[in-house]
Design a protein around this motif. Structure first.
Motif, PDB file in Angstrom:
ATOM      1  N   GLU A 282       0.853  -1.186   0.000  1.00  0.00           N
ATOM      2  CA  GLU A 282       0.000   0.000   0.000  1.00  0.00           C
ATOM      3  C   GLU A 282       0.892   1.239   0.000  1.00  0.00           C
ATOM      4  O   GLU A 282       1.806   1.340   0.807  1.00  0.00           O
TER       5      GLU A 282
ATOM      6  N   TYR B 238     -10.070   4.045   0.397  1.00  0.00           N
ATOM      7  CA  TYR B 238     -11.120   5.016   0.718  1.00  0.00           C
ATOM      8  C   TYR B 238     -11.658   4.793   2.133  1.00  0.00           C
ATOM      9  O   TYR B 238     -12.227   5.689   2.737  1.00  0.00           O
TER      10      TYR B 238
ATOM     11  N   ASP C 143      -5.722  -3.884  -6.731  1.00  0.00           N
ATOM     12  CA  ASP C 143      -6.885  -3.257  -6.082  1.00  0.00           C
ATOM     13  C   ASP C 143      -6.963  -1.754  -6.381  1.00  0.00           C
ATOM     14  O   ASP C 143      -7.895  -1.081  -5.962  1.00  0.00           O
TER      15      ASP C 143
HETATM   16  C1  LIG Z   1     -17.312  10.186  -0.867  1.00  0.00           C
HETATM   17  C2  LIG Z   1     -17.444   8.709  -0.820  1.00  0.00           C
HETATM   18  C3  LIG Z   1     -18.347   8.143   0.040  1.00  0.00           C
HETATM   19  C4  LIG Z   1     -18.501   6.762   0.076  1.00  0.00           C
HETATM   20  N1  LIG Z   1     -19.374   6.227   0.972  1.00  0.00           N
HETATM   21  C5  LIG Z   1     -19.534   4.886   1.031  1.00  0.00           C
HETATM   22  C6  LIG Z   1     -20.399   4.311   1.986  1.00  0.00           C
HETATM   23  O1  LIG Z   1     -20.971   4.999   2.824  1.00  0.00           O
HETATM   24  N2  LIG Z   1     -20.566   2.964   1.964  1.00  0.00           N
HETATM   25  C7  LIG Z   1     -19.931   2.155   1.069  1.00  0.00           C
HETATM   26  O2  LIG Z   1     -20.133   0.941   1.095  1.00  0.00           O
HETATM   27  N3  LIG Z   1     -19.077   2.689   0.161  1.00  0.00           N
HETATM   28  C8  LIG Z   1     -18.862   4.028   0.133  1.00  0.00           C
HETATM   29  N4  LIG Z   1     -17.979   4.559  -0.761  1.00  0.00           N
HETATM   30  C9  LIG Z   1     -17.322   3.667  -1.718  1.00  0.00           C
HETATM   31  C10 LIG Z   1     -16.196   2.902  -1.088  1.00  0.00           C
HETATM   32  O3  LIG Z   1     -15.467   3.735  -0.221  1.00  0.00           O
HETATM   33  C11 LIG Z   1     -15.258   2.375  -2.174  1.00  0.00           C
HETATM   34  O4  LIG Z   1     -15.974   1.810  -3.239  1.00  0.00           O
HETATM   35  C12 LIG Z   1     -14.315   1.296  -1.632  1.00  0.00           C
HETATM   36  O5  LIG Z   1     -13.774   1.641  -0.386  1.00  0.00           O
HETATM   37  C13 LIG Z   1     -13.204   1.079  -2.652  1.00  0.00           C
HETATM   38  O6  LIG Z   1     -12.416  -0.013  -2.277  1.00  0.00           O
HETATM   39  P1  LIG Z   1     -11.341  -0.625  -3.264  1.00  0.00           P
HETATM   40  O7  LIG Z   1     -11.025  -1.980  -2.786  1.00  0.00           O
HETATM   41  O8  LIG Z   1     -11.810  -0.444  -4.671  1.00  0.00           O
HETATM   42  O9  LIG Z   1     -10.030   0.221  -3.054  1.00  0.00           O
HETATM   43  P2  LIG Z   1      -9.660   1.738  -2.778  1.00  0.00           P
HETATM   44  O10 LIG Z   1     -10.334   2.204  -1.552  1.00  0.00           O
HETATM   45  O11 LIG Z   1      -9.803   2.540  -4.017  1.00  0.00           O
HETATM   46  O12 LIG Z   1      -8.142   1.561  -2.432  1.00  0.00           O
HETATM   47  C14 LIG Z   1      -7.164   1.220  -3.387  1.00  0.00           C
HETATM   48  C15 LIG Z   1      -5.830   1.327  -2.687  1.00  0.00           C
HETATM   49  O13 LIG Z   1      -4.815   0.942  -3.601  1.00  0.00           O
HETATM   50  C16 LIG Z   1      -3.689   1.759  -3.357  1.00  0.00           C
HETATM   51  N5  LIG Z   1      -2.855   1.767  -4.547  1.00  0.00           N
HETATM   52  C17 LIG Z   1      -3.199   2.145  -5.812  1.00  0.00           C
HETATM   53  N6  LIG Z   1      -2.152   2.027  -6.629  1.00  0.00           N
HETATM   54  C18 LIG Z   1      -1.123   1.549  -5.886  1.00  0.00           C
HETATM   55  C19 LIG Z   1       0.226   1.240  -6.180  1.00  0.00           C
HETATM   56  N7  LIG Z   1       0.714   1.386  -7.411  1.00  0.00           N
HETATM   57  N8  LIG Z   1       1.013   0.765  -5.188  1.00  0.00           N
HETATM   58  C20 LIG Z   1       0.530   0.606  -3.922  1.00  0.00           C
HETATM   59  N9  LIG Z   1      -0.740   0.913  -3.587  1.00  0.00           N
HETATM   60  C21 LIG Z   1      -1.561   1.376  -4.561  1.00  0.00           C
HETATM   61  C22 LIG Z   1      -4.279   3.125  -3.067  1.00  0.00           C
HETATM   62  O14 LIG Z   1      -3.387   3.951  -2.371  1.00  0.00           O
HETATM   63  C23 LIG Z   1      -5.504   2.748  -2.240  1.00  0.00           C
HETATM   64  O15 LIG Z   1      -5.228   2.749  -0.866  1.00  0.00           O
HETATM   65  C24 LIG Z   1     -17.748   5.939  -0.772  1.00  0.00           C
HETATM   66  C25 LIG Z   1     -16.779   6.506  -1.611  1.00  0.00           C
HETATM   67  C26 LIG Z   1     -16.607   7.877  -1.612  1.00  0.00           C
HETATM   68  C27 LIG Z   1     -15.536   8.464  -2.446  1.00  0.00           C
END
Ligand SMILES: Cc1cc2nc3c(=O)[nH]c(=O)nc-3n(C[C@H](O)[C@H](O)[C@H](O)COP(=O)(O)OP(=O)(O)OC[C@H]3O[C@@H](n4cnc5c(N)ncnc54)[C@H](O)[C@@H]3O)c2cc1C
Length: 511
Positions: A39, A47, A283
Motif C-alpha cells: 500500500e 477510501y 486493487d
Molecule cells: C465520498 C465517498 C463516500 C462513500 N461512501 C460509502 C459508503 O458509505 N458505503 C460504502 O459501502 N461505500 C462508500 N464509498 C465507496 C467505497 O469507499 C469504495 O468503493 C471502496 O472503499 C473502494 O475499495 P477498493 O477496494 O476499490 O479500493 P480503494 O479504496 O480505491 O483503495 C485502493 C488502494 O490501492 C492503493 N494503490 C493504488 N495504486 C497503488 C500502487 N501502485 N502501489 C501501492 N498501492 C496502490 C491506493 O493507495 C488505495 O489505498 C464511498 C466513496 C466515496 C468516495
C-alpha cells in the motif's frame, strides 16, 4: 538481494490495501497461501482508511454499509477468518436511516419495501399502484443481482433467461426511465432517488440496476462498525501480517509490474525492491495498470475496455465538535441528504458546474452517534461529516493557477456548506468546531490514487454498467483486478466480489 530482486517468492502479490485487497489478502493468508500486500499510503483501507486530526479520528469515505448481518456476505467473510466476534456491526435504526430533505419534503427512509410502499402510498395515494410496481421491480432486480456469478457474460445470463429476466430487461434503463414509465410526481422522484449520494448520479444518468442494487441492499440493513472502520481495516491487515510467510508493506508504492511471455512475473517498488509471485491482484483503479505494466503489452480491445470515463468527485468536510449535543438538533443515526431543489437532475447540474454553489447539495452524518468508540472522538465531543459532489476540473484548474486560490475555494465551499447547516439545523455550529479538515477531489487523488478524485470509479450509468464492464480478468492469466473499477463500488459489494474471486482462485467455498 541483487539488482533489487528479493529472494522471497510469494503465492500472491496484492497491490493496494483497499477493502478489496485486504479481504482477498486475509482470505488467502488464512488458507495458508504466502501473501505479500503493498500500500502506497501510510495507513491501510484505501477510501476506507481512517486519519487522525487532534483528538479525533475520521474515516475518509465510508459512512454506512450493508450485508453485515449474521448469514450475510460480510459476516460470512469475517466468520471464515474467525473475526466475526471481533469485528461487529451495529444496525442503524431500521425505522429510519436515510432522511431526505428538499423544499416541501422531509421524509425518512427505513427498512422494508412493503412498509415504505405503504407509507408513501399514504402520502401519494394517486400513485399507490405505480409505487407497488416500482418496489416490485427494484426488489426483483436486487434479488437477481445476487445470483450473478463472478465473470458473468451475456452467455451466462442468456443461459438462464428466467433467473435473470429483470436484469436482461432493465440493463439499459436509467432510474428516470422507470420514473417516466410510472409517471411519478417530482416530489416522489426526489424521495425515491434521494439516496443518490450512494451513487453520485441523478435519475437521468443512474443505471436502474445500480439503484436496485444499492437501495435494495440498504433496505435489508444499514450498518456501522461497532469499533469504527479503522478497526475493520486493521483486523484484516493483522490477519495477513500474522499468517506464516506473509508480509504487509505500508508506504510502499508499486511503480512497475513486469510481464514476460504473457504472464505477470514481478512487481517493483518505488525504492527499487522487486518481488516475484505466482499470481498478482490489483486493487487500485484498473486503468492505472496500463502504466504499471505498459500499454503496449495489452491487446487493443482490452485497452479500450480500460478507457472508461470517471464519475464525479466530492468535497468532504470533517468536523470535530465540542460542547454540543447533536441530538438536540434532530441528529441521530440517520444520514441527512439535503437538497436545495426538488429536481435532482437540476441539483446535479448546479453542483457540477464550474462554480461554488451558494447553498450546496450535500450528504451528512454524525459517526459519533453511531459508534461510541473512543477513537472517533474524546468523551463529550462529537463528529460531523459533510460530503458534496463536485467537479475535479474546477479544483484542478485553481490549484494549477495558484495554491492560494485553491485553498480559498475549499474554504468558501466549506463555509457555504456549514452555512446551510447553521441556517437550517444547528445555529451557532461554528462556535463548537475545534477541528476541521477539508478534502477536495485532489485530496482523493493524492491519498488513495483515485484518478480525477473519482468516488466510484466510472459513472454509474448504463453506458458503464453493462456486460462489457471490466470484471476480474486481465489479458494476463495470472493477473486479476479486484476493487471498485472491476466490479462496482461499495464496501459490501467489493467484499462480495473478493469472496467470489477467492473461491474462484482456490476452489474453497465460503459458506
Ligand atoms: C465520498 C465517498 C463516500 C462513500 N461512501 C460509502 C459508503 O458509505 N458505503 C460504502 O459501502 N461505500 C462508500 N464509498 C465507496 C467505497 O469507499 C469504495 O468503493 C471502496 O472503499 C473502494 O475499495 P477498493 O477496494 O476499490 O479500493 P480503494 O479504496 O480505491 O483503495 C485502493 C488502494 O490501492 C492503493 N494503490 C493504488 N495504486 C497503488 C500502487 N501502485 N502501489 C501501492 N498501492 C496502490 C491506493 O493507495 C488505495 O489505498 C464511498 C466513496 C466515496 C468516495
Amino acid at each position: 538481494m541483487s539488482n533489487g530482486l528479493t529472494n522471497d517468492h510469494y503465492d500472491y502479490a496484492i497491490i493496494g490495501m483497499g477493502i478489496g485487497g485486504l479481504t482477498l489478502g486475509a482470505l488467502l493468508a488464512q488458507a495458508g497461501k504466502k501473501v505479500i500486500i503493498f500500500e502506497r499510503h501510510e495507513v491501510p483501507g484505501g477510501y476506507g482508511h481512517t486519519f487522525r486530526q487532534g483528538r479525533f479520528s475520521f474515516c475518509a469515505e465510508l459512512h454506512y454499509v450493508w450485508d453485515c448481518g449474521p448469514g450475510e456476505r460480510v459476516y460470512q467473510m469475517l466468520k471464515q477468518l474467525g473475526l466475526e466476534e471481533e469485528v461487529t456491526f451495529h444496525r442503524l435504526d431500521p425505522k429510519g436511516f436515510d432522511r431526505i430533505v428538499a423544499p416541501g419534503i422531509d421524509y425518512t427512509i427505513g427498512s422494508g419495501f412493503e412498509r415504505e410502499c405503504r407509507r408513501l402510498s399514504g402520502a401519494f395515494p394517486a400513485q399507490a399502484k405505480a409505487l407497488d410496481r416500482y418496489y416490485q421491480t427494484i426488489a426483483k432486480i436486487h434479488r437477481q443481482l445476487y445470483l450473478l456469478p463472478i465473470g458473468f457474460t451475456w452467455r451466462t445470463i442468456l443461459a438462464h433467461p428466467g433467473r435473470y429476466s429483470h436484469i436482461i430487461r432493465y440493463l439499459k434503463w436509467t432510474l428516470e426511465d422507470l420514473f417516466n414509465k410510472l409517471e411519478f410526481s417530482p416530489e416522489l422522484r426526489l424521495i425515491l432517488a434521494g439516496q443518490s449520494a450512494i451513487f453520485w448520479a441523478p435519475p437521468r444518468d443512474l443505471s436502474l440496476v445500480v439503484q436496485a442494487g444499492g437501495v435494495g441492499s440498504y433496505d435489508q440493513g444499514a450498518y456501522y462498525p461497532a469499533q469504527s472502520f479503522m478497526h475493520v481495516m486493521k483486523s484484516l491487515r493483522r490477519k495477513i501480517k500474522q499468517s506464516p510467510g506473509c508480509r504487509t508493506m505500508l508506504s510502499t508504492e508499486i511503480v512497475q509490474i513486469e510481464v514476460a511471455n504473457g504472464m505477470a512475473r514481478s512487481v517493483t517498488t518505488a525504492k527499487g525492491e522487486q518481488f516475484t509471485a505466482d499470481r498478482f491482484l490489483f486493487d487500485g483503479d484498473a486503468r492505472l495498470s496500463l502504466d504499471l505494466i505498459g500499454a503496449e503489452h495489452f491487446p487493443t480491445a482490452f485497452r479500450r475496455k480500460l478507457e472508461y470515463e470517471y464519475g464525479p468527485s466530492v468535497l468532504s468536510v470533517y468536523l470535530g465538535l465540542e460542547n454540543i449535543d447533536l441530538r438536540q438538533y434532530g441528529f441521530g443515526e440517520a444520514n441527512l441528504y439535503w437538497h436545495p431543489k426538488v429536481d435532482l437532475n437540476e441539483v446535479y447540474d448546479d453542483q457540477l458546474a464550474d462554480r461554488i454553489p451558494d447553498r450546496p447539495y450535500f450528504f451528512c452524518n454524525a459517526p459519533t452517534l453511531r459508534s461510541h468508540d473512543a477513537v472517533l472522538a474524546p468523551p463529550g465531543c462529537e463528529q460531523l461529516v459533510l460530503v458534496a459532489p463536485c467537479r475535479y476540473d474546477f479544483f484542478r484548474k485553481l490549484r494549477d493557477r495558484s495554491e492560494d486560490d485553491y485553498q480559498a475555494a475549499k474554504m468558501q465551499y466549506t463555509k457555504n456548506l456549514i452555512g446551510v447547516l447553521e441556517q437550517e439545523y444547528i445555529p451557532g455550529l461554528s462556535d463548537h468546531i475545534v477541528e476541521q479538515v477539508v478534502g477536495s477531489p485532489l485530496t482523493n487523488e493524492h491519498f488513495v490514487k483515485a484518478p480525477k478524485g473519482n468516488c466510484y470509479s466510472t459513472p454509474l450509468d448504463p453506458k458503464h454498467v453493462n456486460l462489457r464492464r471490466l470484471n476480474y480478468q486481465s489479458p494476463f492469466p495470472n493477473f486479476y483486478y479486484v476493487g471498485a473499477s472491476s466490479c462496482l463500488p461499495g464496501f459490501a459489494t467489493i467484499i462480495h466480489f473478493a469472496c467470489m474471486l477467492y473461491e474462484n482462485l482456490t476452489g474453497d467455498h465460503i459458506s
